[in-house]
Design a protein around this motif. Structure first.
Motif, PDB file in Angstrom:
ATOM      1  N   ASN A 118      -6.483   6.475  -1.764  1.00 14.36           N
ATOM      2  CA  ASN A 118      -5.385   5.541  -1.555  1.00 14.36           C
ATOM      3  C   ASN A 118      -5.657   4.332  -2.448  1.00 14.36           C
ATOM      4  OD1 ASN A 118      -3.700   3.523  -0.600  1.00 14.36           O
ATOM      5  ND2 ASN A 118      -4.195   3.815   1.551  1.00 14.36           N
ATOM      6  N   GLU A 120       9.428   2.872   6.603  1.00 19.33           N
ATOM      7  CA  GLU A 120       8.273   3.669   6.981  1.00 19.33           C
ATOM      8  C   GLU A 120       8.563   4.398   8.289  1.00 19.33           C
ATOM      9  OE1 GLU A 120       5.739   4.281   5.252  1.00 19.33           O
ATOM     10  OE2 GLU A 120       5.371   2.632   3.874  1.00 19.33           O
ATOM     11  N   SER A 160       3.702   4.822   3.139  1.00 14.19           N
ATOM     12  CA  SER A 160       2.325   4.878   3.658  1.00 14.19           C
ATOM     13  C   SER A 160       2.161   5.826   4.829  1.00 14.19           C
ATOM     14  CB  SER A 160       1.862   3.475   4.069  1.00 14.19           C
ATOM     15  OG  SER A 160       2.566   3.034   5.213  1.00 14.19           O
ATOM     16  N   ALA A 179      -0.671  -2.076   4.613  1.00 14.27           N
ATOM     17  CA  ALA A 179       0.247  -1.297   5.452  1.00 14.27           C
ATOM     18  C   ALA A 179      -0.243  -1.506   6.884  1.00 14.27           C
ATOM     19  CB  ALA A 179       0.254   0.172   5.075  1.00 14.27           C
ATOM     20  N   GLU A 217       0.837  -1.197   0.000  1.00 16.55           N
ATOM     21  CA  GLU A 217       0.000   0.000   0.000  1.00 16.55           C
ATOM     22  C   GLU A 217       0.878   1.256   0.000  1.00 16.55           C
ATOM     23  OE1 GLU A 217      -3.340   1.835   3.114  1.00 16.55           O
ATOM     24  OE2 GLU A 217      -2.854  -0.303   3.141  1.00 16.55           O
ATOM     25  N   LEU A 218       0.551   2.196  -0.882  1.00 19.18           N
ATOM     26  CA  LEU A 218       1.260   3.482  -0.974  1.00 19.18           C
ATOM     27  C   LEU A 218       2.769   3.295  -1.105  1.00 19.18           C
ATOM     28  CD1 LEU A 218      -0.890   5.383   1.659  1.00 19.18           C
ATOM     29  CD2 LEU A 218      -0.872   5.811  -0.806  1.00 19.18           C
TER      30      LEU A 218
END
Length: 611
Positions: free
Chosen positions: A99, A222, A52, A187, A46-47
């Motif tokens: 998203n 992250e 994310s 995420a 995700e992202l």
């Protein structure tokens, strides 16, 4: 993908938050390698283009523009690939941000699938009912959440976020779709003890849908402001686990598996363990894992702390940590995590500066344990007495040193914090906070004293779990002197040691005599945060959990104390330092627990008084 077997991949790149160029370079490099291996579909987290954890940076037109440029780059590169790719990206439509999982194949951006279960405080709108054509660079792209897309010989369903909240899940439940491949971009914020259930849930969904299931989750790189991401990459088919990576890695993680044509066999389906409250079996220590899973759960908890601290040190380019070592539980756990982090990063342990700061209430027991641990672990040791500085401070503010009130106590805590902060400036380092989640819940910290640090490594660990983690690490410690000191720390009464010892030199100021037993407070905290239960229900559960340990009046008394302090001490949590979540819920005002500092406890206290 018309052949009998085909290769699919789940990839977890190392990201830099908000650096689209870096992230896209990594994605393209991974895709080139996978294409050379004959992979037909690759799924990223995700992202994955932005990271994310950008927060309000997602609202920046700079980030959005660069995200679109990155999608265009990947699409152009994909002209040379014999595979499709699903990446995570921000997509704008009708003045809203979504998203999305973006499907790219053979030089084209094919589709964008928006996430549905967006946090109310996030920048993203829910995409559950969206069906539109959006322009990304030179492509007009269909954005829809519940469509199965036939592509390269398979039917691809894209999920962003949690499976059960995705609109596509209902469609898949109603209809059996041949040659189904589920590309799941995640995420997921990691917490102790949740990993096995997540893996089994993926197996279950692949079995229920007769599908190949590819899960790629956010990982290292992250932000660790409040959460940690373990970087899961999992491939399952019809209930069988085909490939899974090692968690807690700092480098790129890729798993590849050969998926086959649907076998349409009857697969024994895993039923996820939903957390249920059995009135006949209420665990008195909900944050402490049972012995059958203790090793795995404790490993999870410490890994979360280590990975969080690693990332913070890497981002700040910091090679030195400063920790106040009191000889108590919290500073001991912080020290042990720091040592494990330095070892993992290949840094010299001498970069950990342990500072013991004896004061008016320091006992020989805690002082000696602090020295033994620091010496045995091979860190830099410093001893700085606070007695003279605090005595001068009392004189400056005209406070009678014989009056052992809150001014007497807090002056010592703030002096210690000042020393740590100044030493951090000297060594170009960072102060590692030691306070735990239970202390934050009760506000049992001196505002701008031990309340403050540059990273609160224990902020997501309740006190009862702190003790268990120290024990878990102590059991594996090879140095006999250090192991003895650690076990004695575990047995030492919890105390801030801010008032003088008794006539025999023993700890006089015992925290649990003042604010109540931590096992009760952690029990109250668990059911308050995890389930939102009110005083009546928590009281009834506590009666069952602590039968024969605490009588009803004692439970009620400390429940009232918990409620009062939990509400009126929120102002300390509203400005707490960054720190990683370790159990299922944290008290971070930026993430899990958003509560006004001036909210009233009246309704809760009224209900409690009527018990």
């Amino acid at each position: 993908m018309n052949q009998e077997f085909y290769k699919v991949a789940a990839a977890v790149p190392k990201v830099k938050v908000a650096d689209c160029d870096y992230n896209t370079d990594s994605i393209i490099e991974i895709c080139n390698n996978l294409n050379a291996q004959g992979v037909k579909l690759a799924v990223f987290p995700e992202l994955s283009i932005t990271g994310s954890t950008c927060g309000d940076l997602f609202r920046s037109e700079v980030l959005l523009d660069n995200c679109y440029q990155s999608l265009a780059r990947i699409a152009q590169e994909s002209e040379a690939w014999e595979m499709a790719v699903v990446v995570g990206a921000v997509v704008s439509h009708d003045d809203k941000l979504y998203n999305c999982g973006v499907l790219i194949s053979h030089g084209e951006i094919v589709a964008a699938v928006p996430k549905n279960d967006c946090d109310t405080n996030s920048c993203f709108a829910s995409g559950g009912n969206v069906e539109a054509v959006v322009t990304i660079a030179r492509w007009n792209v269909l954005m829809v959440s519940n469509q199965v897309m036939p592509l390269v010989g398979a039917n691809i369903a894209i999920i962003v976020g949690e499976y059960y909240s995705s609109p596509i899940s209902e469609l898949l439940q109603i209809n059996r779709i041949e040659e189904l491949v589920i590309a799941h971009l995640g995420a997921r914020k990691e917490a102790m003890g949740e990993y096995d259930n997540h893996v089994k849930a993926i197996q279950q969904q692949s079995a229920n849908r007769w599908a190949t299931y590819i899960y790629a989750g956010a990982g290292y790189g992250e932000s660790t402001t409040d959460n940690v991401y373990d970087g899961k990459a999992i491939i399952a088919q019809e209930g069988d686990l085909l490939a899974i990576n090692r968690r807690w890695q700092t480098e790129v993680q890729v798993v590849v598996a050969e998926a086959g044509k649907s076998r349409a066999e009857v697969v024994e389906k895993y039923v996820a363990n939903e957390e249920q409250l059995d009135d006949e079996m209420v665990h008195p220590n909900p944050y402490i894992p049972t012995e059958d899973v203790a090793d795995a759960y404790c490993s999870d908890a410490v890994s979360i702390q280590v990975m969080a601290l690693m990332r913070r040190l890497e981002v700040t380019n910091c090679k030195n940590l400063v920790i106040g070592i009191s000889g108590g539980l919290d500073s001991t756990l912080a020290l042990l995590v720091a040592v494990k982090t330095f070892d993992r990063m290949g840094l010299d342990r001498k970069g950990i500066i342990g500072v013991t700061m004896p004061g008016f209430g320091t006992t020989d027991r805690t002082y000696n344990n602090a020295l033994v641990m620091m010496r045995s672990l091979g860190i830099t040791m410093r001893e700085i007495s606070i007695v003279n500085a605090v005595t001068q401070h009392f004189s400056d503010i005209e406070h009678d040193a014989s009056v052992h009130d809150i001014t007497y106590e807090n002056s010592q805590a703030r002096e210690r914090t000042q020393i740590l902060m100044d030493i951090a400036n000297q060594v170009n380092g960072m102060v590692l906070g030691t306070g735990d989640m239970s202390e934050l819940a009760l506000g049992w910290a001196t505002y701008n004293g031990d309340h403050m640090s540059m990273y609160g490594i224990n902020a997501g660990v309740p006190k009862t779990l702190v003790r268990r983690l120290v024990k878990w690490i102590a059991d594996a410690e090879e140095d006999d002197a250090c192991q003895r000191a650690l076990n004695d720390v575990i047995d030492t009464p919890i105390s801030p040691e801010l008032v003088p010892a008794d006539e025999d030199g023993n700890i006089k100021q015992k925290t649990e005599d003042l604010v109540g037993p931590y096992e009760l407070h952690d029990f109250f905290l668990y059911y308050t945060l995890r389930f939102g239960y009110g005083p009546c229900r928590i009281y009834a559960l506590a009666q069952q959990a602590f039968v024969g340990v605490y009588d009803d009046d004692t439970i009620k008394h400390w429940l009232m104390t918990f409620l009062r302090r939990f509400f009126n001490q929120q102002f300390k949590r509203s400005c707490m330092p960054d720190g990683p979540k370790v159990v299922a819920v944290s008290l971070s005002p930026r993430a899990d627990w958003r509560m006004p500092s001036d909210s009233s406890a009246a309704l809760w206290l009224k209900e409690c008084e009527q018990l």
